[in-house]
Design an enzyme around this catalytic site. Structure first.
Site, PDB file in Angstrom:
ATOM      1  N   GLU A   1     -11.721   0.210  -2.719  1.00  0.00           N
ATOM      2  CA  GLU A   1     -10.842   0.786  -1.697  1.00  0.00           C
ATOM      3  C   GLU A   1      -9.697   1.530  -2.382  1.00  0.00           C
ATOM      4  O   GLU A   1      -9.669   1.660  -3.605  1.00  0.00           O
ATOM      5  CB  GLU A   1     -10.290  -0.315  -0.776  1.00  0.00           C
ATOM      6  CG  GLU A   1      -9.442  -1.353  -1.492  1.00  0.00           C
ATOM      7  CD  GLU A   1      -9.066  -2.539  -0.612  1.00  0.00           C
ATOM      8  OE1 GLU A   1      -9.466  -2.577   0.571  1.00  0.00           O
ATOM      9  OE2 GLU A   1      -8.370  -3.441  -1.129  1.00  0.00           O
TER      10      GLU A   1
ATOM     11  N   ASP B   1       0.823  -1.223   0.000  1.00  0.00           N
ATOM     12  CA  ASP B   1       0.000   0.000   0.000  1.00  0.00           C
ATOM     13  C   ASP B   1       0.856   1.273   0.000  1.00  0.00           C
ATOM     14  O   ASP B   1       0.679   2.147   0.862  1.00  0.00           O
ATOM     15  CB  ASP B   1      -0.915   0.033   1.232  1.00  0.00           C
ATOM     16  CG  ASP B   1      -1.628  -1.275   1.498  1.00  0.00           C
ATOM     17  OD1 ASP B   1      -2.068  -1.920   0.535  1.00  0.00           O
ATOM     18  OD2 ASP B   1      -1.750  -1.667   2.677  1.00  0.00           O
TER      19      ASP B   1
END
Length: 329
Positions: free
Chosen positions: A230, A23
């Site tokens: 997301e 991420d």
């Protein structure tokens, strides 16, 4: 579950291999590149659709002087035990800089197992960061992404469905058994909130970020190759706002464009095709006149919860569209 085809040749190699990272939120501060990733660990938690196996405990910030240069791990920047209100699962963070202070924004489940956004501060881009005593009021869900507009305003984009709990906030208050939309209904929207001048709170109630098709209709929940799941990220290119995000269970990084930070954004296409591993999560940043995509896969481990961050060049076409990247040859 995505297939991990190790026989494919990756277009880029992991930035670090001594720890697992995911991420990656990349930024340039004072001419240097800083990457704010999740720090994946093996906690032997059972894998499930709510992401219980992503059981991170701290953050390590990476830095490098240039793309292709030596990457430094600056050690633990923030530990879950130093966040007074935190329960478990330190997921994907982001960072911002304003008036001599660096801000680290992070989602973590509180002691009631509800995801909230926290903020921590430091005078150094690599920390250590000191967390505020309470979560940001009015915050919920996951994946904070802070965008500084050219007028100096800062906005946080956030949200994630399934384990990210966004579907539990449909009414504006938390509902443990909140369900996703039916396939024929408009998909759940990511959220945006303008940050206060001190960067520690929202200056407004969070609003929906609408993602539309080319006909101006909201994307439907059943359109899972295009709808938001997301991993919000915003960059600005030639006056246009680019909202990019993960489609989750179809493993794409998609993007949409708009004329204002609040949107609406019109779906345009795919930034990054599926990578090895279930998750796909990215950031896009300009460095010395070129644009780069930071992303992750599972090249080092072959396990979906033990990921490694990477970088590759990203190119805009003359009409502003983004050239789709495939991470393997």
């Amino acid at each position: 579950m995505a297939v991990f085809a190790q026989s494919k040749k990756p277009i880029s190699q992991p930035l670090v291999s001594h720890i697992f990272t995911a991420d990656p939120s990349a930024h340039v501060f004072n001419g240097k590149i800083y990457i704010y990733p999740s720090h994946d660990i093996e906690s032997n938690t059972k894998q499930n659709d709510d992401g219980g196996h992503f059981d991170m405990k701290d953050y390590h910030i990476l830095s490098m002087d240039k793309i292709g240069g030596k990457v430094k791990d600056n050690g633990v920047a923030l530990d879950i035990k130093d966040i007074p209100w935190a329960g478990r699962q330190l997921w994907a963070p982001d960072a911002a800089f304003k008036n001599g202070t660096y801000y680290l924004y992070f989602p973590v489940k509180d002691k009631n197992d509800v995801f909230r956004m926290g903020v921590a501060t430091s005078k150094s881009p690599v920390g250590p960061f000191k967390a505020e005593k309470e979560p940001i009021k009015g915050s919920f869900s996951i994946d904070p992404s802070v965008f500084k507009d050219t007028d100096g305003n800062y906005y946080m984009y956030f949200g994630g469905i399934w384990g990210g709990q966004l579907q539990r906030w449909k009414t504006g208050t938390y509902e443990q058994n909140g369900k996703l939309q039916d396939d024929s209904q408009p998909a759940l929207s990511p959220k945006i909130a303008k940050l206060s001048k001190d960067m520690l709170s929202f200056s407004e109630e969070a609003k929906d970020v609408k993602i539309l098709d080319k006909n101006g209709n909201e994307l439907l929940a059943g359109d899972n190759k295009k709808r938001f799941f997301e991993a919000s990220w915003v960059h600005k290119y030639k006056g246009k706002y680019y909202f990019s995000y993960s489609t989750g269970d179809t493993h794409l990084i998609a993007y949409a464009t708009g004329d204002k930070p609040y949107g609406p954004f019109t779906y345009q296409g795919v930034v990054l095709n599926p990578v090895d591993g279930w998750t796909n999560h990215h950031s896009i940043v300009e460095i010395k006149g070129k644009w780069y995509l930071f992303y992750h896969d599972v090249q080092l481990s072959g396990k979906t919860h033990l990921r490694n961050v990477k970088v590759t060049e990203l190119k805009h076409n003359p009409d502003g569209s983004i050239q789709t990247i495939t991470a393997y040859k």
